[in-house]
Motif scaffolding. Structure first.
Motif, PDB file in Angstrom:
ATOM      1  N   GLN B  74      -9.318 -29.996  -9.768  1.00  0.00           N
ATOM      2  CA  GLN B  74      -9.429 -31.424 -10.110  1.00  0.00           C
ATOM      3  C   GLN B  74      -8.189 -31.918 -10.843  1.00  0.00           C
ATOM      4  O   GLN B  74      -7.728 -33.049 -10.631  1.00  0.00           O
ATOM      5  CB  GLN B  74     -10.669 -31.666 -10.963  1.00  0.00           C
ATOM      6  N   ARG B  78      -5.810 -34.935  -9.673  1.00  0.00           N
ATOM      7  CA  ARG B  78      -5.501 -36.094 -10.510  1.00  0.00           C
ATOM      8  C   ARG B  78      -3.990 -36.290 -10.614  1.00  0.00           C
ATOM      9  O   ARG B  78      -3.486 -37.404 -10.459  1.00  0.00           O
ATOM     10  CB  ARG B  78      -6.110 -35.893 -11.895  1.00  0.00           C
ATOM     11  N   SER B  82      -2.214 -39.622  -9.273  1.00  0.00           N
ATOM     12  CA  SER B  82      -1.649 -40.605 -10.194  1.00  0.00           C
ATOM     13  C   SER B  82      -0.128 -40.550 -10.208  1.00  0.00           C
ATOM     14  O   SER B  82       0.535 -41.564 -10.047  1.00  0.00           O
ATOM     15  CB  SER B  82      -2.194 -40.390 -11.600  1.00  0.00           C
TER      16      SER B  82
END
Lengths: 227, 304
Positions: B74, B78, B82
């Motif tokens: 995860q 991310r 991003s």
């Protein structure tokens, strides 16, 4: 000069200057024209006759003074009222100003169409006016197929089709020979007999001397005689 | 009111017809403007599709060892989403299995070896770039030390295609910028030329306007037929440029197919499926150009 209630047209202390006052086209003109008059404006070219006419049909505005027509100061007419004003003033010019790609009938009818007259009225009034100026048989011809005199009669017909109270003719015979000139003058006299005021501007005094009408001489922007 | 409308419309149409040669110049200029605009739009579309197609061709996938915790995965997802501005989709063991089972290039006997009870397929992240530029940043993120122990396999064929991608990327950007600048320049030029052409056409008819005023024509009779003529010019220009674009597109389509067939860009069908919008835009810009130029040009002649 004060407002004269009997006069239909009045120039009150009218002056017109061009190029910021360097050229004085009209200098303190006072003039009044009564109902049913036939008035001849004479004077050499550049004397100010055309300027007077331009002021009268509100193509231009005087630098100072008032022009009263039928009780209204035309110098103060609003732009949206101009078309209505001009329909009450018929104007004819030396160069006829006919639309070359319209027939005689269409040229005259055009003036009525532009003022939203219904087709019925157009079909009735145009032939009547054309017969008045003696062009009934020429109704389907184009301006190029007519003589100078005939063309000027078409333009007179167009000027008259609104039944104006005032007919202004600016050198209407300038491009015509003597025979056609006589015809046009004769036509203007007949129109005047029906009660329409006629103002005829010309530089050629010979054609109007014997008419026995009021002659106003303009020289250098001033009225020399307003008999 | 109806009589007036009818007469004004008739005036506009007959004037347009009578002055057709004069109008022709203005129509041609409008046609050229619209056609050029259209070509730039097509070029931009082509460049866009080319870079889209290229992005689809590039697969970047990270597979994780079984020891990797869900948090680690995860985290990377991310980071990628991003920081690198890419789209990272999580692929669970089940997803991987489903993918595997649906592949047609693998024999059924092999497929049978792997079941949900016995599933050695790794979890992974499938990465899609939203911009080609962003592909460069993926490496930096994936190759961080904290992730290294958990990475089973890292496929990034954008490295192999780097030169091509860079080129397409630069080309796309250049085409878009050029198209934008040239469209603006061309529209400005077109406005001036149309203005001049219309002004010339109207100048030759100032006698007519003078006569109209003389016999007491109201504003609507003087102006509206001219506006109508202007919009007719615009419409004609739009129609002509549509024909040119349509023809050009057919021709270009056959060429582009042979050059960039691999990218699966179908210009002609894109043109076909947007045909209504294209017609509307062409007509809109054409009419606007014609009418505004006419409106501006007659201003000084129709002073009452």
């Amino acid at each position: 000069m004060a407002v004269d209630p009997g006069a239909i047209i009045q120039f009150i202390s009218v002056s017109k200057e061009y190029s910021k006052g360097r050229v004085k086209a009209l200098n303190n003109i006072n003039l009044s024209i009564d109902k049913g008059e036939f008035v001849i404006l004479v004077g050499p070219s550049g004397a100010g006759k055309s300027t007077m006419i331009k002021l009268l049909i509100r193509e231009e505005i005087p630098t100072s003074g008032k022009i009263i027509v039928a009780g209204r100061d035309v110098t103060r007419l609003k732009e949206r009222d101009l078309p209505y004003y001009r329909r009450n003033v018929g104007t004819i010019f030396q160069d006829f100003k006919l639309l070359p790609n319209k027939t005689v009938f269409e040229n005259v009818a055009y003036a009525l169409e532009l003022s939203d007259e219904p087709d019925v009225i157009i079909k009735e009034r145009v032939p009547r006016i054309l017969s008045l100026v003696g062009l009934s048989k020429r109704s389907d011809n184009y301006p190029a197929e007519l003589s100078g005199g005939e063309r000027q009669r078409v333009s007179i017909a167009r000027a008259l089709v609104h039944n104006p109270k005032l007919l202004i003719a600016d050198e209407p015979t300038g491009n015509l020979d003597s025979k056609n000139t006589a015809e046009v003058i004769d036509l203007l006299l007949r129109i005047n007999k029906t009660g329409t005021i006629v103002i005829l501007a010309t530089h050629d005094e010979n054609i109007v001397r014997n008419l026995g009408k009021r002659i106003i001489t303009v020289i250098n922007g001033r009225l020399v005689s307003a008999a | 009111m109806f009589t007036r409308l009818r007469r004004i419309a008739r005036l506009g149409f007959t004037n347009f017809w009578r002055n057709r040669w004069m109008s022709m110049a203005a129509i041609l200029i409008i046609t050229m403007t619209l056609t050029t605009m259209g070509i730039f739009v097509v070029l931009s579309y082509f460049a866009n599709s080319a870079s889209e197609a290229l992005k689809d061709k590039v697969t970047v996938q990270v597979d994780f060892t079984d020891s990797a915790s869900e948090e680690i995965i995860q985290d990377m997802q991310r980071d990628l989403s991003s920081e690198a501005g890419v789209l990272a989709t999580y692929i669970s063991k089940e997803d991987a299995l489903a993918d595997f089972q649906s592949r047609s290039d693998i024999k059924q006997s092999t497929k049978d070896l792997i079941t949900s009870n016995n599933n050695p397929l790794p979890r992974g992240l499938r990465i899609r770039a939203t911009e080609l530029d962003n592909l460069n940043k993926i490496d930096e993120i994936v190759k961080q030390n904290k992730y290294q122990p958990y990475i089973y396999n890292f496929t990034n064929d954008s490295e192999d295609n780097k030169l091509l991608i860079d080129r397409v990327n630069k080309g796309t950007k250049m085409i878009k910028q050029m198209a934008a600048v040239l469209t603006v320049v061309f529209i400005i030029v077109a406005i001036f030329v149309t203005l001049n052409t219309v002004q010339m056409a109207i100048h030759s008819r100032k006698d007519e306007i003078e006569i109209m005023r003389l016999v007491g024509a109201g504003q609507s009779y003087v102006r509206v037929p001219f506006y109508l003529e202007g919009s007719l010019m615009g419409m004609m220009g739009a129609a002509l440029s549509f024909l040119i674009l349509y023809g050009g597109m057919r021709y270009f389509d056959s060429i582009s197919r042979s050059y960039v067939s691999g990218l699966g860009i179908d210009l002609f069908s894109a043109f076909g499926s947007n045909i209504i919008q294209i017609i509307i835009v062409l007509l809109g810009v054409g009419i606007l150009l014609g009418t505004l130029c006419t409106a501006y040009s007659i201003r000084k002649y129709v002073k009452v």
